[in-house]
Design a protein around this motif. Structure first.
Motif, PDB file in Angstrom:
ATOM      1  N   ASP A 107      -3.411  61.846 -48.988  1.00 54.10           N
ATOM      2  CA  ASP A 107      -4.859  61.650 -48.907  1.00 54.10           C
ATOM      3  C   ASP A 107      -5.281  60.592 -49.922  1.00 54.10           C
ATOM      4  O   ASP A 107      -5.410  60.865 -51.115  1.00 54.10           O
ATOM      5  CB  ASP A 107      -5.568  62.982 -49.180  1.00 54.10           C
ATOM      6  CG  ASP A 107      -7.082  62.851 -49.137  1.00 54.10           C
ATOM      7  OD1 ASP A 107      -7.579  61.795 -48.679  1.00 54.10           O
ATOM      8  OD2 ASP A 107      -7.767  63.805 -49.554  1.00 54.10           O
ATOM      9  N   ARG A 108      -5.518  59.378 -49.440  1.00 50.65           N
ATOM     10  CA  ARG A 108      -5.892  58.285 -50.353  1.00 50.65           C
ATOM     11  C   ARG A 108      -7.354  58.354 -50.780  1.00 50.65           C
ATOM     12  O   ARG A 108      -7.755  57.645 -51.708  1.00 50.65           O
ATOM     13  CB  ARG A 108      -5.598  56.929 -49.701  1.00 50.65           C
ATOM     14  CG  ARG A 108      -4.143  56.751 -49.346  1.00 50.65           C
ATOM     15  CD  ARG A 108      -3.831  55.335 -48.909  1.00 50.65           C
ATOM     16  NE  ARG A 108      -2.469  55.245 -48.397  1.00 50.65           N
ATOM     17  CZ  ARG A 108      -1.847  54.121 -48.091  1.00 50.65           C
ATOM     18  NH1 ARG A 108      -2.467  52.967 -48.260  1.00 50.65           N
ATOM     19  NH2 ARG A 108      -0.616  54.137 -47.621  1.00 50.65           N
ATOM     20  N   ALA A 109      -8.146  59.194 -50.121  1.00 49.52           N
ATOM     21  CA  ALA A 109      -9.573  59.250 -50.424  1.00 49.52           C
ATOM     22  C   ALA A 109      -9.839  59.697 -51.859  1.00 49.52           C
ATOM     23  O   ALA A 109     -10.874  59.349 -52.440  1.00 49.52           O
ATOM     24  CB  ALA A 109     -10.280  60.197 -49.449  1.00 49.52           C
ATOM     25  N   ARG A 110      -8.912  60.446 -52.442  1.00 50.53           N
ATOM     26  CA  ARG A 110      -9.110  60.946 -53.799  1.00 50.53           C
ATOM     27  C   ARG A 110      -8.582  59.988 -54.862  1.00 50.53           C
ATOM     28  O   ARG A 110      -8.763  60.223 -56.057  1.00 50.53           O
ATOM     29  CB  ARG A 110      -8.447  62.318 -53.958  1.00 50.53           C
ATOM     30  CG  ARG A 110      -8.958  63.354 -52.980  1.00 50.53           C
ATOM     31  CD  ARG A 110      -8.477  64.745 -53.314  1.00 50.53           C
ATOM     32  NE  ARG A 110      -9.065  65.244 -54.557  1.00 50.53           N
ATOM     33  CZ  ARG A 110      -8.866  66.477 -55.033  1.00 50.53           C
ATOM     34  NH1 ARG A 110      -8.090  67.309 -54.366  1.00 50.53           N
ATOM     35  NH2 ARG A 110      -9.432  66.865 -56.157  1.00 50.53           N
ATOM     36  N   LEU A 111      -7.923  58.932 -54.427  1.00 53.83           N
ATOM     37  CA  LEU A 111      -7.378  57.949 -55.372  1.00 53.83           C
ATOM     38  C   LEU A 111      -8.425  56.891 -55.700  1.00 53.83           C
ATOM     39  O   LEU A 111      -9.300  56.587 -54.878  1.00 53.83           O
ATOM     40  CB  LEU A 111      -6.145  57.278 -54.783  1.00 53.83           C
ATOM     41  CG  LEU A 111      -4.967  58.201 -54.436  1.00 53.83           C
ATOM     42  CD1 LEU A 111      -3.907  57.423 -53.668  1.00 53.83           C
ATOM     43  CD2 LEU A 111      -4.367  58.824 -55.686  1.00 53.83           C
ATOM     44  N   SER A 112      -8.328  56.318 -56.889  1.00 53.51           N
ATOM     45  CA  SER A 112      -9.260  55.264 -57.267  1.00 53.51           C
ATOM     46  C   SER A 112      -9.005  54.016 -56.428  1.00 53.51           C
ATOM     47  O   SER A 112      -7.898  53.801 -55.913  1.00 53.51           O
ATOM     48  CB  SER A 112      -9.126  54.938 -58.755  1.00 53.51           C
ATOM     49  OG  SER A 112      -7.839  54.427 -59.030  1.00 53.51           O
ATOM     50  N   LYS A 113     -10.029  53.178 -56.299  1.00 54.56           N
ATOM     51  CA  LYS A 113      -9.937  52.005 -55.442  1.00 54.56           C
ATOM     52  C   LYS A 113      -8.846  51.040 -55.893  1.00 54.56           C
ATOM     53  O   LYS A 113      -8.175  50.421 -55.066  1.00 54.56           O
ATOM     54  CB  LYS A 113     -11.290  51.285 -55.400  1.00 54.56           C
ATOM     55  CG  LYS A 113     -12.367  52.044 -54.636  1.00 54.56           C
ATOM     56  CD  LYS A 113     -13.654  51.239 -54.559  1.00 54.56           C
ATOM     57  CE  LYS A 113     -14.721  51.985 -53.769  1.00 54.56           C
ATOM     58  NZ  LYS A 113     -15.995  51.219 -53.689  1.00 54.56           N
ATOM     59  N   ASP A 114      -8.655  50.910 -57.217  1.00 52.59           N
ATOM     60  CA  ASP A 114      -7.640  49.963 -57.673  1.00 52.59           C
ATOM     61  C   ASP A 114      -6.244  50.448 -57.314  1.00 52.59           C
ATOM     62  O   ASP A 114      -5.365  49.637 -56.960  1.00 52.59           O
ATOM     63  CB  ASP A 114      -7.769  49.707 -59.172  1.00 52.59           C
ATOM     64  CG  ASP A 114      -7.383  50.914 -60.016  1.00 52.59           C
ATOM     65  OD1 ASP A 114      -7.968  51.996 -59.803  1.00 52.59           O
ATOM     66  OD2 ASP A 114      -6.497  50.789 -60.878  1.00 52.59           O
ATOM     67  N   ILE A 115      -6.018  51.758 -57.354  1.00 49.85           N
ATOM     68  CA  ILE A 115      -4.709  52.288 -56.966  1.00 49.85           C
ATOM     69  C   ILE A 115      -4.480  52.107 -55.474  1.00 49.85           C
ATOM     70  O   ILE A 115      -3.389  51.705 -55.050  1.00 49.85           O
ATOM     71  CB  ILE A 115      -4.589  53.771 -57.377  1.00 49.85           C
ATOM     72  CG1 ILE A 115      -4.467  53.889 -58.897  1.00 49.85           C
ATOM     73  CG2 ILE A 115      -3.378  54.427 -56.697  1.00 49.85           C
ATOM     74  CD1 ILE A 115      -4.403  55.311 -59.415  1.00 49.85           C
ATOM     75  N   VAL A 116      -5.508  52.365 -54.661  1.00 48.01           N
ATOM     76  CA  VAL A 116      -5.380  52.150 -53.217  1.00 48.01           C
ATOM     77  C   VAL A 116      -5.064  50.682 -52.935  1.00 48.01           C
ATOM     78  O   VAL A 116      -4.221  50.365 -52.081  1.00 48.01           O
ATOM     79  CB  VAL A 116      -6.660  52.580 -52.480  1.00 48.01           C
ATOM     80  CG1 VAL A 116      -6.595  52.196 -51.000  1.00 48.01           C
ATOM     81  CG2 VAL A 116      -6.870  54.088 -52.614  1.00 48.01           C
ATOM     82  N   GLY A 117      -5.693  49.781 -53.674  1.00 43.93           N
ATOM     83  CA  GLY A 117      -5.411  48.360 -53.502  1.00 43.93           C
ATOM     84  C   GLY A 117      -3.975  48.010 -53.867  1.00 43.93           C
ATOM     85  O   GLY A 117      -3.319  47.229 -53.161  1.00 43.93           O
ATOM     86  N   LEU A 118      -3.473  48.584 -54.949  1.00 45.68           N
ATOM     87  CA  LEU A 118      -2.084  48.355 -55.343  1.00 45.68           C
ATOM     88  C   LEU A 118      -1.117  48.878 -54.287  1.00 45.68           C
ATOM     89  O   LEU A 118      -0.091  48.240 -53.993  1.00 45.68           O
ATOM     90  CB  LEU A 118      -1.809  49.021 -56.693  1.00 45.68           C
ATOM     91  CG  LEU A 118      -2.449  48.369 -57.931  1.00 45.68           C
ATOM     92  CD1 LEU A 118      -2.313  49.286 -59.145  1.00 45.68           C
ATOM     93  CD2 LEU A 118      -1.827  47.006 -58.217  1.00 45.68           C
ATOM     94  N   ILE A 119      -1.433  50.047 -53.728  1.00 42.13           N
ATOM     95  CA  ILE A 119      -0.593  50.625 -52.673  1.00 42.13           C
ATOM     96  C   ILE A 119      -0.582  49.711 -51.453  1.00 42.13           C
ATOM     97  O   ILE A 119       0.475  49.403 -50.886  1.00 42.13           O
ATOM     98  CB  ILE A 119      -1.084  52.032 -52.303  1.00 42.13           C
ATOM     99  CG1 ILE A 119      -0.820  53.012 -53.458  1.00 42.13           C
ATOM    100  CG2 ILE A 119      -0.397  52.515 -51.023  1.00 42.13           C
ATOM    101  CD1 ILE A 119      -1.489  54.358 -53.264  1.00 42.13           C
ATOM    102  N   ASP A 120      -1.770  49.282 -51.032  1.00 43.80           N
ATOM    103  CA  ASP A 120      -1.857  48.400 -49.858  1.00 43.80           C
ATOM    104  C   ASP A 120      -1.047  47.122 -50.070  1.00 43.80           C
ATOM    105  O   ASP A 120      -0.311  46.683 -49.170  1.00 43.80           O
ATOM    106  CB  ASP A 120      -3.327  48.044 -49.577  1.00 43.80           C
ATOM    107  CG  ASP A 120      -4.123  49.212 -49.030  1.00 43.80           C
ATOM    108  OD1 ASP A 120      -3.507  50.185 -48.544  1.00 43.80           O
ATOM    109  OD2 ASP A 120      -5.367  49.161 -49.091  1.00 43.80           O
ATOM    110  N   ASN A 121      -1.166  46.535 -51.240  1.00 40.05           N
ATOM    111  CA  ASN A 121      -0.435  45.295 -51.524  1.00 40.05           C
ATOM    112  C   ASN A 121       1.069  45.532 -51.500  1.00 40.05           C
ATOM    113  O   ASN A 121       1.836  44.712 -50.963  1.00 40.05           O
ATOM    114  CB  ASN A 121      -0.859  44.739 -52.890  1.00 40.05           C
ATOM    115  CG  ASN A 121      -2.271  44.188 -52.885  1.00 40.05           C
ATOM    116  OD1 ASN A 121      -2.796  43.824 -51.840  1.00 40.05           O
ATOM    117  ND2 ASN A 121      -2.885  44.123 -54.062  1.00 40.05           N
TER     118      ASN A 121
END
Length: 245
Positions: A107-121
């Motif tokens: 569940d990425r909704a609970r992660l901070s935006k910068d972490i989600v961005g790092l994951i996507d990259n």
């Protein structure tokens, strides 16, 4: 890693999943803060990914942070998120260079935006790599995953795009986080605990379970090889019987 009865190498399981447990106990036994155990655990992840690649394992899934872990003390959660940021920034280049594809489930909704961005990259950078797929279960809980899949099916039925009579195991599997990932053949849990803690409950239906006493920060290639050797000693039946029990 070879069969004890001949010189041929043992064929590794296609998919090995690991419940990484024991960081806190490792630190406590040394009079160190839990954070020190988590940092040493990152070293064990690095060793295990390298070992999995050397052994020819196709998929390695690691249970890095469960949905229940959000209930840990705020300071510990913050430290774990900082470690995650560090890993995503410092390790991805090496993973990419070594042909490792990164996938993150949960569940990425609970992660901070910068972490989600790092994951996507990281996922985009490594998406074409084929030597090993490293699946990181992050903010993940299997009951939550199954519930979300059931909800998606219910929404499709309500929308009229799915007949309830057509709901099957395959259709539910296709709506899990792991839709395009094969089920694990072997699940290893470290630290001596003997439970699977809401991890891959659907996918683990026919996985072999191996529990080892080693605390996660001390987990080595030899521990992984020993778990695979134990896997090869099992008779996998997939629900069938051989006439003897």
């Amino acid at each position: 890693m070879r069969d004890a009865e001949d010189s041929r190498p043992l064929r590794p399981p296609a998919h090995v999943a690991v419940i990484m447990d024991g960081n806190g106990r490792w630190a406590k036994s040394r009079g160190l803060p839990r954070t020190a155990g988590h940092k040493k655990g990152v070293d064990a992840v690095r060793r295990t990914v390298e070992a999995a690649g050397d052994l020819g394992i196709g998929y390695l899934t690691i249970f890095s942070f469960s949905s229940e872990n959000w209930r840990r003390p705020e300071e510990e959660v913050s430290d774990l998120m900082q470690l995650l940021r560090f890993y995503l920034r410092s390790e991805i280049a090496d993973l990419h260079r070594n042909g490792v594809r990164l996938r993150v489930i949960g569940d990425r909704a609970r992660l901070s935006k910068d972490i989600v961005g790092l994951i996507d990259n990281a996922e985009n950078l490594t998406r074409d790599n084929r030597k090993l797929t490293l699946v990181v279960a992050l903010s993940y809980g299997s009951r939550q995953e199954i519930t979300l899949a059931a909800r998606r099916l219910a929404e499709e039925v309500r929308a009229g795009t799915l007949d309830p009579a057509d709901i099957s195991e395959d259709r539910l599997s296709e709506r899990l986080f792991t839709a395009d990932i094969p089920d694990p053949d072997l699940i290893v849990r470290t630290s001596g605990e003997k439970r699977i803690s809401n991890f891959l409950l659907w996918q683990a239906a026919y996985a072999e379970l191996v529990f080892v006493d080693t605390l996660w920060p001390d987990f080595s290639k030899r521990d992984l090889e020993a778990a695979i050797e134990e896997f090869h000693r099992r008779e996998r039946r997939f629900g069938a019987t051989t006439g003897t029990r």
